[in-house]
Design a protein around this motif. Structure first.
Motif, mmCIF file in Angstrom:
data_model
loop_
_atom_site.group_PDB
_atom_site.id
_atom_site.type_symbol
_atom_site.label_atom_id
_atom_site.label_comp_id
_atom_site.label_asym_id
_atom_site.label_seq_id
_atom_site.Cartn_x
_atom_site.Cartn_y
_atom_site.Cartn_z
ATOM 1 N N LEU A 245 0.836 -1.206 0.000
ATOM 2 C CA LEU A 245 0.000 0.000 0.000
ATOM 3 C C LEU A 245 0.871 1.256 0.000
ATOM 4 C CD1 LEU A 245 -2.840 1.401 0.456
ATOM 5 C CD2 LEU A 245 -2.349 1.244 2.886
ATOM 6 N N LEU A 246 1.853 1.291 0.899
ATOM 7 C CA LEU A 246 2.701 2.475 1.019
ATOM 8 C C LEU A 246 3.578 2.638 -0.229
ATOM 9 C CD1 LEU A 246 3.742 2.257 4.780
ATOM 10 C CD2 LEU A 246 1.732 3.309 3.762
ATOM 11 N N ARG A 248 2.979 1.596 -3.311
ATOM 12 C CA ARG A 248 2.175 2.033 -4.451
ATOM 13 C C ARG A 248 1.797 3.498 -4.333
ATOM 14 N NH1 ARG A 248 -1.899 -2.922 -4.909
ATOM 15 N NH2 ARG A 248 -0.279 -4.412 -5.502
ATOM 16 N N PHE A 249 1.468 3.918 -3.115
ATOM 17 C CA PHE A 249 1.118 5.320 -2.906
ATOM 18 C C PHE A 249 2.274 6.214 -3.324
ATOM 19 C CE2 PHE A 249 1.094 9.219 -0.499
ATOM 20 C CZ PHE A 249 -0.217 9.644 -0.585
ATOM 21 N N LEU A 250 3.494 5.834 -2.878
ATOM 22 C CA LEU A 250 4.673 6.639 -3.210
ATOM 23 C C LEU A 250 4.907 6.689 -4.710
ATOM 24 C CD1 LEU A 250 7.467 5.872 -0.589
ATOM 25 C CD2 LEU A 250 6.247 8.020 -0.978
#
Lengths: 343, 343
Positions: A245-246, A248-250
């Motif tokens: 999740l983190l 992909r967000f970045l």
């Protein structure tokens, strides 16, 4: 062929079979002199992968006519797939032809077959699955990761003994710090099995540091964290989920506009280091501990880099005599337990 | 004072007591017209925090002579702390003076006291703790998060009914997707309780999507994920641990040299958005579901921003009549279950 060390690879296991296992095997051999690999599986499919690649006599093929499906019931695989690549790879360890095997196949079938063919070490009720995850100060090992969904205190205690000795053998730590996963640092919390395991661990001579919580896993203050297989599997998968999740967000954020793309370029070396450090492929390869032989489980979706890492773990465990060392430790702790019980 | 809506705050709970609760309360009131807050706890300590701050008659103090320690045994707190700030705040809900209460105190004591004072809703065997976590498409709600370490299938089923109705009430989703946490997507895995809960859920009229795994929580394809309290607590804490590990790695990396500092400056808007999006303060506030009243648990280490968020959740649950709606749903499902059982 006169290599002192041989590893059998289940070439049909995992989501990609020989198309990942064979290149990973060749990558591995290109960096080693003293290891031989046996590729177990459909001979034709393996030859197809080998045909354009450079390789020497340290690679051999052992044909197996069957393969275990990723969703096959372990009991069915055990009964009906006596010539599966997975089974034959484990048989080779049993026969002493190989000193370890690696499979990216169905975890349940691998555990059931390994247990049936190799048997557990004396004093070990249940084998467990252990792997390393990254932490602030290097890595932390977690077990069990899914082999045992309901565990008694004595099972958890045995996992602690096995996990501790694995770290001692492989990483050379004299007294690895062992923690027991619970849901509160206070002694008042937790379920019955965990509380009883805490009592057993508190009076043994492992370097037991007490209860730890989920977030402590990633602080790296302990070397081994013990938990039952249901909880361990959830902890591992949840961690993967958060990391994805983190991540992909970045990467999405940096791709949003030309401005963020430029700042992404500037940050590229750091983002790449981030990816390298937490690359799950670096941690691929879980050990089935407590068996009379070395069996390494690779992630089903492993690519060649990840699968090569799993082979490297198998090699290391052979060099470190992991099963023999665990057998000794289990015997010592059983003996110690008996003496303490006798007063 | 004639506010239609009153929330009682345990001013002594959490790691920081009134020094966080009072400023958070005033922040909250500055954005609202129709809410009153009762600060429950040591009058002197609360006045000390209020003295230099602007506030109106919507803030009142209710003195309580005791406080529950963060590591106090729930049974002892229940027996010996009848005038604790936590107990009095819950009493105010019971008496109808407040429509909800918020506490950052000891979770076990809060649950035990709330259950003793308010009682569970008809048909609910055990209250559960639910909170939201960020996901790819917004957020996912998880329950139970630690109130129930050993759960039967029927408990898990009740958690699903309660969680689903909370989302319907608070987020307006007609049929929230409910998943059951397991360690494999195949129906062959999992422990007995989970398998039985799966059977119950498969035949009820919730929007049950089946088993999900730990990593699915963060994909956001389901709205509610049900699990027992031990597993839930581990999943939540493990997630926090991974997020902290990755966050620290990034900020340390950007501070390493003047070169990385410059690239950090360029990436600052993105890193700030990253921090904002995954700021645990935005998700602070877990609901104790299944009680005859609204009780919100704030993280013990919450700061004023985080605690204010927990008050906001209490307000929302009052507006949405959460306990009444859950009572109705539990009744419908119990009835439906009885009919199905009768054939």
């Amino acid at each position: 062929m006169n290599a002192p060390l041989t590893i059998a690879l289940d070439a049909m296991g995992g989501d990609f079979g020989p198309s990942v296992v064979v290149p990973a095997a060749l990558d591995f051999l290109s960096k080693r002199r003293d290891v031989a690999l046996i590729l177990v599986g459909n001979e034709e499919a393996i030859r197809e992968q080998l045909k354009d690649a450079q390789h020497d006599e340290r690679v051999t093929i052992r044909h197996a006519s069957q393969a275990v499906a990723m969703d096959e019931l372990p009991s069915k695989a055990l009964r009906n797939k006596k010539d599966s690549s997975m089974r034959v790879a484990i048989d080779l360890v049993k026969e002493g032809v190989a000193q370890a095997c690696v499979s990216a196949g169905n975890t349940g079938a691998l555990m059931a077959t390994a247990r049936f063919v190799l048997k557990t070490l004396p004093g070990v009720d249940r084998p467990a699955i252990i792997t390393a995850v990254p932490s602030q100060h290097g890595s932390t090992h977690l077990l069990d990761l899914g082999a045992n969904v309901d565990c008694s205190a004595i099972h958890l205690f045995q996992f602690a003994v096995m996990g501790s000795e694995l770290i001692t053998a492989v990483e050379g730590l004299a007294a690895p710090k062992v923690g027991l996963l619970n849901i509160g640092e206070e002694e008042i919390k937790g379920n019955e099995q965990v509380k009883q395991a805490h009592e057993l661990l508190s009076t043994c001579d492992l370097n037991y540091v007490g209860y730890v919580e989920g977030d402590d896993i990633y602080l790296g203050d302990v070397d081994v964290v013990v938990m039952d297989g249901f909880v361990g599997n959830v902890a591992l998968k949840t961690s993967e989920g958060v990391a994805k999740l983190l991540g992909r967000f970045l990467s999405r954020s940096f791709k949003q506009s030309w401005l963020t793309r430029i700042s992404g370029l500037a940050a590229l070396p750091i983002l790449n280091r981030f990816r390298r450090t937490f690359d799950p492929r670096r941690y691929n390869g879980a050990s089935l501990l407590g068996l009379r032989g070395i069996v390494i489980k690779s992630h089903g979706g492993a690519d060649r880099i990840a699968f090569e890492n799993a082979i490297r773990i198998a090699e290391k465990e052979i060099h470190c005599n992991v099963p023999e060392r665990i057998a000794q430790q289990v015997a010592i702790h059983l003996d110690d337990g008996r003496k303490r019980a006798a007063g």
